[in-house]
Design an enzyme around this catalytic site. Structure first.
Site, PDB file in Angstrom:
ATOM      1  N   HIS A 217      -3.247   7.686   1.613  1.00  0.00           N
ATOM      2  CA  HIS A 217      -3.654   6.333   1.222  1.00  0.00           C
ATOM      3  C   HIS A 217      -5.056   6.105   1.772  1.00  0.00           C
ATOM      4  O   HIS A 217      -5.364   6.499   2.903  1.00  0.00           O
ATOM      5  CB  HIS A 217      -2.677   5.314   1.798  1.00  0.00           C
TER       6      HIS A 217
ATOM      7  N   ASN B 207     -10.080   0.221  -0.635  1.00  0.00           N
ATOM      8  CA  ASN B 207      -8.622   0.287  -0.543  1.00  0.00           C
ATOM      9  C   ASN B 207      -8.028  -0.319  -1.822  1.00  0.00           C
ATOM     10  O   ASN B 207      -8.103  -1.532  -2.025  1.00  0.00           O
ATOM     11  CB  ASN B 207      -8.174  -0.493   0.703  1.00  0.00           C
TER      12      ASN B 207
ATOM     13  N   CYS C 178       0.818  -1.225   0.000  1.00  0.00           N
ATOM     14  CA  CYS C 178       0.000   0.000   0.000  1.00  0.00           C
ATOM     15  C   CYS C 178       0.848   1.271   0.000  1.00  0.00           C
ATOM     16  O   CYS C 178       0.361   2.341  -0.355  1.00  0.00           O
ATOM     17  CB  CYS C 178      -0.956   0.005   1.185  1.00  0.00           C
TER      18      CYS C 178
END
Ligand code: UT7
Length: 324
Positions: free
Chosen positions: A251, A281, A114
């Site tokens: 993020h 996500n 990520c």
């Protein structure tokens, strides 16, 4: 005189299939209410069966090139942040390179889960500052739907697919924080936390691609502290404070992590770009997708100070401060 890696344009691509939270209620003991309140996610996109990560990446890249008014031949390199490549090798980046019609330069993937887009931006910046490249395409692209365990309600409701792309160009700057472009970066990892977020397969272990495993609540406890600290570090490296930040482009893992980090940094939510409700996500794609949304919505404007931060498997985390 200082060289700066300046953003020329941003492009994005989201697969057509929109998957609302209600989709998961039909086969899991979960609810729209739980997913919304615990994560902020309302829907996500899933790639079509025949769509791969490189397909998503190429579409985002083409939009960025078109917005920059640039041809692929002008690029010196392609960096793709991804943990869900089409194949074990070659890299997604070389696939993108050929499909956009670029026959010179270099291309490679960056794998920091990520935090991948932050790592890719920091590497692209370093290549430009070192004089190794003048124009780079930096992409975050993922098909996390391919590594979901559909029986695991604690993870499969959280992730989505997509791609975002930035074009960076070397430009002369004054060396002060009034320059446009990347002003500072901060990268960190701590491999002791591997078990918090990993995929339980791979080439040299199981010979399969594996499924994502996450101890979400343990990671949650690490996230706000580490994200606010890295953002502060990047800002202080260039003599900027919270008041100078026009936009946090974080993020997009969880609205509670996004809001907690903004609060810790003393920056109101009106100055945070939030897309988690629509994208879920998307791992390395989430920051460039949020940048694209921020520009499209007329929020992010030329000259604005942005701070982006991300954390994920590894653990790996970091931040970038740039003037758009
Ligand atoms: O991008 C990479 C980085 N990833 C992250 O940063 C993710 C960080 N973690 C998170 O975002 C949150 O921890 C989650 C959204 C994953 C989970 O939220 P939470 O508030 O930490 O919940 P929890 O894991 O502590 O689970 C609470 C309860 C549990 O039940 P019990 O043990 O309290 O009875 C879970 O079994 O919620 C249950 N649960 C669910 N219930 C309904 C877990 N998933 C679900 C679900 N639907 N989908």
């Amino acid at each position: 005189m200082t060289i700066r890696a300046v953003v020329d344009a941003v492009g994005h691509y989201l697969p057509e299939r929109v998957v609302p939270n209600s989709h998961f209620e039909s086969f899991l003991d979960t609810s729209d209410e739980w997913i919304r309140t615990r994560s902020g996610i309302e829907s996500r996109r899933f790639a079509a069966e025949d769509q791969t990560t490189s397909d998503l990446a190429v579409l985002a890249a083409e939009e960025a090139l078109q917005k920059a008014g640039m041809s692929a031949e002008e690029l010196d390199g392609v960096l793709v942040a991804t943990s869900t490549p089409d194949l074990t090798f070659p890299s997604v980046a070389t696939m993108v390179q050929s499909r956009i019609g670029m026959t010179r330069g270099f291309a490679f993937d960056v794998q920091a889960v990520c935090a991948g887009f932050i790592y890719a931006l920091a590497n692209a910046n370093a290549l430009i500052l070192a004089g190794q490249a003048k124009k780079l395409l930096v992409i975050g692209a993922e098909t996390f739907s391919r590594i979901m365990d559909w029986d695991d309600r604690a993870t499969c409701v959280l992730f989505g697919d997509g791609a975002g792309a930035l074009i960076l160009s070397a430009e002369d700057g004054s060396g002060t924080n009034s320059d446009r472009g990347i002003l500072s970066t901060d990268l960190n990892s701590d491999g002791r936390h591997k078990d918090m977020l990993y995929v339980d397969g791979g080439v040299s272990s199981t010979g399969t691609s594996g499924k994502l495993r996450m101890q979400g609540n343990l990671l949650f406890r690490q996230a706000v502290e580490k994200l606010s600290f890295t953002a502060d570090t990047s800002l202080s490296k260039v003599g900027l404070s919270h008041e100078d930040v026009d936009w946090i482009v974080p993020h997009q893992a969880n609205i509670r992590i996004i809001a907690g980090t903004a609060k810790k940094l003393g920056i109101p939510m009106e100055r945070v770009i939030v897309t988690v409700q629509d994208h879920g996500n998307t791992s390395a794609a989430s920051i460039p997708l949020a940048m694209a949304a921020g520009v499209e919505e007329g929020k992010i404007k030329r000259g604005d100070i942005l701070v982006s931060e991300a954390i994920g498997g590894g653990l790996a985390w970091g931040s970038v401060v740039l003037r758009w």
